[in-house]
Design a protein around this motif. Sequence first.
Motif, PDB file in Angstrom:
ATOM      1  N   ALA A 271       6.810  15.921   6.826  1.00 10.41           N
ATOM      2  CA  ALA A 271       7.274  16.937   7.450  1.00 10.41           C
ATOM      3  C   ALA A 271       7.855  18.963   6.594  1.00 10.41           C
ATOM      4  O   ALA A 271       8.076  19.303   7.569  1.00 10.41           O
ATOM      5  N   HIS A 272       7.701  19.041   5.266  1.00  7.32           N
ATOM      6  CA  HIS A 272       8.295  20.319   4.577  1.00  7.32           C
ATOM      7  C   HIS A 272       7.255  20.700   3.977  1.00  7.32           C
ATOM      8  O   HIS A 272       7.317  21.972   3.357  1.00  7.32           O
ATOM      9  N   GLY A 273       6.230  20.037   4.313  1.00  5.34           N
ATOM     10  CA  GLY A 273       4.486  20.654   3.360  1.00  5.34           C
ATOM     11  C   GLY A 273       4.478  20.503   1.459  1.00  5.34           C
ATOM     12  O   GLY A 273       4.693  21.530   0.898  1.00  5.34           O
ATOM     13  N   LEU A 274       5.588  19.564   1.271  1.00  5.87           N
ATOM     14  CA  LEU A 274       5.652  19.272  -0.491  1.00  5.87           C
ATOM     15  C   LEU A 274       4.102  19.191  -0.974  1.00  5.87           C
ATOM     16  O   LEU A 274       3.075  18.648  -0.062  1.00  5.87           O
ATOM     17  N   ARG A 275       4.070  19.371  -2.639  1.00  2.00           N
ATOM     18  CA  ARG A 275       2.660  19.009  -2.787  1.00  2.00           C
ATOM     19  C   ARG A 275       2.885  18.492  -4.534  1.00  2.00           C
ATOM     20  O   ARG A 275       2.592  18.775  -5.519  1.00  2.00           O
ATOM     21  N   PRO A 276       3.689  17.220  -3.694  1.00  2.00           N
ATOM     22  CA  PRO A 276       3.466  16.393  -5.624  1.00  2.00           C
ATOM     23  C   PRO A 276       2.174  16.132  -6.241  1.00  2.00           C
ATOM     24  O   PRO A 276       1.169  16.395  -5.633  1.00  2.00           O
ATOM     25  N   ASP A 277       2.081  16.313  -7.424  1.00  2.00           N
ATOM     26  CA  ASP A 277       0.625  14.946  -7.887  1.00  2.00           C
ATOM     27  C   ASP A 277       0.610  13.869  -7.864  1.00  2.00           C
ATOM     28  O   ASP A 277      -0.210  13.517  -8.300  1.00  2.00           O
ATOM     29  N   PHE A 278       1.776  13.066  -7.813  1.00  2.00           N
ATOM     30  CA  PHE A 278       2.269  11.642  -7.288  1.00  2.00           C
ATOM     31  C   PHE A 278       3.594  11.185  -6.555  1.00  2.00           C
ATOM     32  O   PHE A 278       3.994  12.256  -5.990  1.00  2.00           O
ATOM     33  N   LEU A 279       2.802   9.940  -5.253  1.00  2.00           N
ATOM     34  CA  LEU A 279       3.530  10.005  -4.998  1.00  2.00           C
ATOM     35  C   LEU A 279       3.913   8.811  -4.746  1.00  2.00           C
ATOM     36  O   LEU A 279       3.265   7.432  -4.878  1.00  2.00           O
ATOM     37  N   THR A 280       5.190   8.703  -4.818  1.00  2.00           N
ATOM     38  CA  THR A 280       5.379   6.614  -5.162  1.00  2.00           C
ATOM     39  C   THR A 280       6.495   6.622  -3.933  1.00  2.00           C
ATOM     40  O   THR A 280       6.924   6.777  -2.705  1.00  2.00           O
ATOM     41  N   ILE A 281       5.805   5.421  -3.040  1.00  2.00           N
ATOM     42  CA  ILE A 281       6.542   4.228  -1.561  1.00  2.00           C
ATOM     43  C   ILE A 281       6.797   3.059  -2.617  1.00  2.00           C
ATOM     44  O   ILE A 281       5.953   2.360  -3.046  1.00  2.00           O
ATOM     45  N   GLY A 282       7.547   2.379  -1.196  1.00  2.00           N
ATOM     46  CA  GLY A 282       7.342   1.090  -1.099  1.00  2.00           C
ATOM     47  C   GLY A 282       8.451   0.075   0.547  1.00  2.00           C
ATOM     48  O   GLY A 282       8.666   1.557   0.972  1.00  2.00           O
ATOM     49  N   LYS A 283       8.887  -0.248   0.259  1.00  2.00           N
ATOM     50  CA  LYS A 283       9.642  -1.481   0.465  1.00  2.00           C
ATOM     51  C   LYS A 283       8.922  -0.949   2.752  1.00  2.00           C
ATOM     52  O   LYS A 283       9.542  -2.179   2.675  1.00  2.00           O
ATOM     53  N   PRO A 284       9.627  -0.299   3.160  1.00  2.00           N
ATOM     54  CA  PRO A 284       8.991  -0.066   4.518  1.00  2.00           C
ATOM     55  C   PRO A 284       8.216  -0.218   4.781  1.00  2.00           C
ATOM     56  O   PRO A 284       8.043  -0.767   6.095  1.00  2.00           O
ATOM     57  N   ILE A 285       6.801   0.018   3.961  1.00  2.00           N
ATOM     58  CA  ILE A 285       6.131   0.330   4.599  1.00  2.00           C
ATOM     59  C   ILE A 285       4.807  -0.984   4.694  1.00  2.00           C
ATOM     60  O   ILE A 285       3.752  -1.408   5.572  1.00  2.00           O
ATOM     61  N   ALA A 286       5.364  -1.770   5.160  1.00  2.00           N
ATOM     62  CA  ALA A 286       4.641  -3.635   4.899  1.00  2.00           C
ATOM     63  C   ALA A 286       5.875  -4.147   5.994  1.00  2.00           C
ATOM     64  O   ALA A 286       5.333  -5.506   6.197  1.00  2.00           O
ATOM     65  N   GLY A 287       6.864  -3.791   6.451  1.00  2.00           N
ATOM     66  CA  GLY A 287       7.450  -4.297   7.012  1.00  2.00           C
ATOM     67  C   GLY A 287       8.693  -5.093   6.984  1.00  2.00           C
ATOM     68  O   GLY A 287       9.176  -6.252   7.329  1.00  2.00           O
TER      69      GLY A 287
END
Length: 464
Positions: A271-287
């Motif tokens: 949404a804001h054009g960030l440029r991370p080297d790593f990105l982490t995520i969990g919780k919602p993406i598998a329902g």
Amino acid sequence: MAGVDRDRLARLLDAETARFVTAHPQAGKAFERARGSQLSGVPMNWMTRWPGSYPVVVAAAAGSRLTDVDGHGYVDFCLGDTGAMAGHCPAPTVAAVTAQAASAITTMLPSADAPAVSELLRDRFGLPLWQFTLTATDANRFVLRLAREITGRPKVLVFDHCYHGTVDETAVTLDDQGGVVARPGSLGPQVDPARTTRVVQFNDLAALEHELAHGDVACVLAEPALTNIGIVLPDEGFHASLRALCDEHGTLLVIDETHTICAGPGGYTAAHGLRPDFLTIGKPIAGGIPIGAYGMTADVAAKVLEHDIPRLTDVNGIGGTLAANPVSFAAARATLAEVLTPAAFDRMISLAERFEAGTAGAFADIGLGWQTVRLGCRVEYMSPVRDTGTAAGTAAGWRAARTGAEASAAFDEQLDAYLHLALLNRGVLMTPFHMMALMSPATTEADVDAHTTALRDALDALAG
């Protein structure tokens, strides 16, 4: 909180507590039984912090609603603290999990859905290469290990009052003298956290530059906006400066989107054009099925592989026997492709705008000065910060917090407890610990308006 009659607030909180106990006898019985075999009578200790004398016990959940064992229904804005952001039991996810569980649950081998999920994440967040875990906590933990390995630097930098799960290096804060110490409630830190972590206030670029200048920070681990101390939004230009400072000091940038995916299909990063080297995520993406993931740039991936020792990959501190299992992948593929779609986000964000307006209007009418802050389809309301009006032409008043320390200092525990319990007794479930509401694809305008009505009722009682 200025303007709150504390004696009246205490009486109202007692009355709402008594109302809860009377209305939830089956939950009370379940709690008493659980005390015989579970620590504090709950399967996870933080469940004791739910409003009421004991937690609600869930009988069923579907869409945006819960039903408890006492037969009460709730509009659910907690949504498993983001884990059920797709709504409870979304049909495509349930179908995918049912089919996959009937054929294979865990194998320690790739499944047909694995590359599809990686591609969906790549296209949404812009990082080309991905690995998988069972939680965002593990995704963060593994990325910190990789960052230290490939940079040869020992320390991590986080922002005060951040939330990155149960990662040891992130359970830290700043004391009154600006020293790094364990956060209150952090159990048995392995080492003095000052040895592993540097901490600065969110939005404080001067402090960030000072700490990075030591040259020992492997990576900055950051939520794009703080989300577990109320929503604390970044100042204009903060993220561009964060990226530039990391580049200047040879520090990797890790963006944790586990909560801030509420900003859109590709989270705050897209949404804001960030440029991370790593990105982490969990919780919602598998329902709601356990999963975590971390993505990386091609340059970072090449450096990781330079340090990889294939014959020792089962003991390098990264992995898990049940991680990357086919059920998680089936759930994630269905949830990302069919439930948490761009069209769903558009509607969820519109509902959050309606929620924000209703809540802000209720606080304006009562004169409490509470601040309502929205990030995509997530809305928080919280105690405000007194603005002294020192800028030229600025009147004194209230504003939202700019740092985690400000938000923490302004938190009103008694008022927060009253509002949580009053809303619960009126059929509205909010996230505990702070007043957070999240919209799902199943949330309706009627759900949002039910919250506004319940909130106004609770505030009217407070005002007398």
